[in-house]
Design an enzyme around this catalytic site. Sequence first.
Site, PDB file in Angstrom:
ATOM      1  N   TYR A 144      69.129  -5.099  12.300  1.00 24.89           N
ATOM      2  CA  TYR A 144      69.113  -3.978  13.555  1.00 24.89           C
ATOM      3  C   TYR A 144      69.885  -4.457  14.693  1.00 24.89           C
ATOM      4  O   TYR A 144      69.414  -5.571  15.302  1.00 24.89           O
ATOM      5  CB  TYR A 144      67.656  -3.588  13.943  1.00 24.89           C
ATOM      6  N   ASP A 239      73.598 -11.584  17.072  1.00 24.38           N
ATOM      7  CA  ASP A 239      72.626 -10.820  17.704  1.00 24.38           C
ATOM      8  C   ASP A 239      71.401 -11.504  18.043  1.00 24.38           C
ATOM      9  O   ASP A 239      70.575 -11.845  17.209  1.00 24.38           O
ATOM     10  CB  ASP A 239      72.350  -9.446  16.933  1.00 24.38           C
ATOM     11  N   LYS A 267      66.192  -8.387  25.897  1.00 28.41           N
ATOM     12  CA  LYS A 267      64.684  -8.741  25.744  1.00 28.41           C
ATOM     13  C   LYS A 267      64.164  -9.768  26.736  1.00 28.41           C
ATOM     14  O   LYS A 267      64.188  -9.391  27.898  1.00 28.41           O
ATOM     15  CB  LYS A 267      64.256  -8.595  24.178  1.00 28.41           C
TER      16      LYS A 267
HETATM   17  C1  LIG Z   1      65.626  -4.594  19.960  1.00 31.14           C
HETATM   18  C2  LIG Z   1      66.919  -4.995  19.355  1.00 31.14           C
HETATM   19  C3  LIG Z   1      68.242  -4.527  19.724  1.00 31.14           C
HETATM   20  C4  LIG Z   1      68.227  -3.386  20.715  1.00 31.14           C
HETATM   21  O1  LIG Z   1      67.860  -3.469  21.817  1.00 31.14           O
HETATM   22  P1  LIG Z   1      67.340  -2.312  22.826  1.00 31.14           P
HETATM   23  O2  LIG Z   1      67.337  -2.988  24.178  1.00 31.14           O
HETATM   24  O3  LIG Z   1      66.358  -1.874  22.396  1.00 31.14           O
HETATM   25  O4  LIG Z   1      68.435  -1.371  22.758  1.00 31.14           O
HETATM   26  C5  LIG Z   1      69.326  -5.004  19.459  1.00 31.14           C
HETATM   27  N1  LIG Z   1      69.175  -6.321  18.465  1.00 31.14           N
HETATM   28  C6  LIG Z   1      68.087  -6.851  17.817  1.00 31.14           C
HETATM   29  C7  LIG Z   1      68.133  -7.865  17.083  1.00 31.14           C
HETATM   30  C8  LIG Z   1      66.841  -6.160  18.214  1.00 31.14           C
HETATM   31  O5  LIG Z   1      65.629  -6.492  18.035  1.00 31.14           O
END
Ligand SMILES: *Cc1c(COP(=O)(O)O)cnc(C)c1O
Length: 415
Positions: A144, A239, A267
């Site tokens: 994701y 990511d 985050k």
């Molecule tokens: C939460 C998440 C995102 C997206 O971040 P948002 O601030 O919710 O748009 C992207 N990559 C990973 C691995 C995530 O866990």
Amino acid sequence: MTVAASLDWRERAARLFPGGVNSPVRAYRAVGGEPPLLLRGKGPYVWDEPGRRYIDYVGAFGPLLLGHGNAAVAEAIATAAVMGGPFGVTGPGEVRLAEMIRARMPSVERLRFVNSGTEAAMSALRVARAATGRELIVKFEGGYHGHADSLLVEAGSGAATLSIPGSAGVAQAVAAQTLVAIYNDLASVEALLESHPREVAAVIVEPVAANMGVVAPLGGFLSGLRELTERDGALLIFDEVITGFRVAPGGAQELYGVQPDLTVLGKIIGGGLPVGAYGGRGELMDLVAPSGPVYQAGTLSGHPVVMAAGEATLEQLTPDVYAKIDQQSARLEAGLQMNGASVARVGSLLTVFFRGQPPRNFSEAKTSDATAFARFFHSMLDAGVLLPPSQFEAWFVSAAHDSPVIDATLEAAGR
Ligand SMILES: *Cc1c(COP(=O)(O)O)cnc(C)c1O
């Protein structure tokens, strides 16, 4: 407020928001029942209306590595808020937080702050396409990276929870630019690169997959991705929106000793406020406007209040703190071993999978017993422990989860 009043909030929310929520996993579709109405959090705990306390392993789905209501973070937010702004020019908060990030993650020579992980991942892909002159992207099944069109293909997290790993409304032509490989399977990546020679701009990966439940990279997987992308001329994008500053002081790239070309963050670096960042090698980031031709902008990017919260968070994350969180997480892992389930853990990221062995990829993760998970979720909730409401979300342990909290969690799980 009474229970009836809290039901009233739900009804009003249901009329206002699709599914009553502003992000899908909050609707509890995978576990059933109604989410508690949570009004307050402190350290490892949250309180619902009418005042019941829960040990929290949701941690806002990742940002709250220091727990709820951290005093220094709250103070930094308050101090920054009364200073006014944002001012429409670069300020010292952005510079300080960026320097802290770069010091901890040396592959990020230059970066750009944005407002969400979604935006950061989307922008990193744009840079990769500009840098390589190629259009295709390789991602992993169950990975994701936020909800940008090109990344909503075979996605994890809430998309996996709702069994809509793709999305309606994404143009076929856009989805066709995204190729999907299998996590922990280098051969699947090699096959895609070979069948599309010099067409792939980037391989984007969660270095520890955390949106199909926690799936650790097998030995050699990340370094193999580094070699395959280098050989092909594609960029490697980590990511680290979840893993960044969580699994190690310098993120997964430090833990596993593999340097990506570009890194996506979010985050934790916002201390619980909305944030994202993308960065990497200087010459790649210099492609971004106004240095270069890749346009990317944001009215509220680098907001002084957010930067202050991020700075106050990173400041507290000393090696001692990481060691302590890791130790408590290890105790949790050991105590959660039970029949018919397995525990996957990397640092303070953990998932109890209702299958005999921890999965190595998304198709294995999907063979977990979702009904058993939902039962476990609700008995833990009844016992005062709030878990992420899906088999495919990680539990987030924080620095505030001390021995008594872990003991209470294990006692609840034992029951
Ligand atoms: C939460 C998440 C995102 C997206 O971040 P948002 O601030 O919710 O748009 C992207 N990559 C990973 C691995 C995530 O866990």
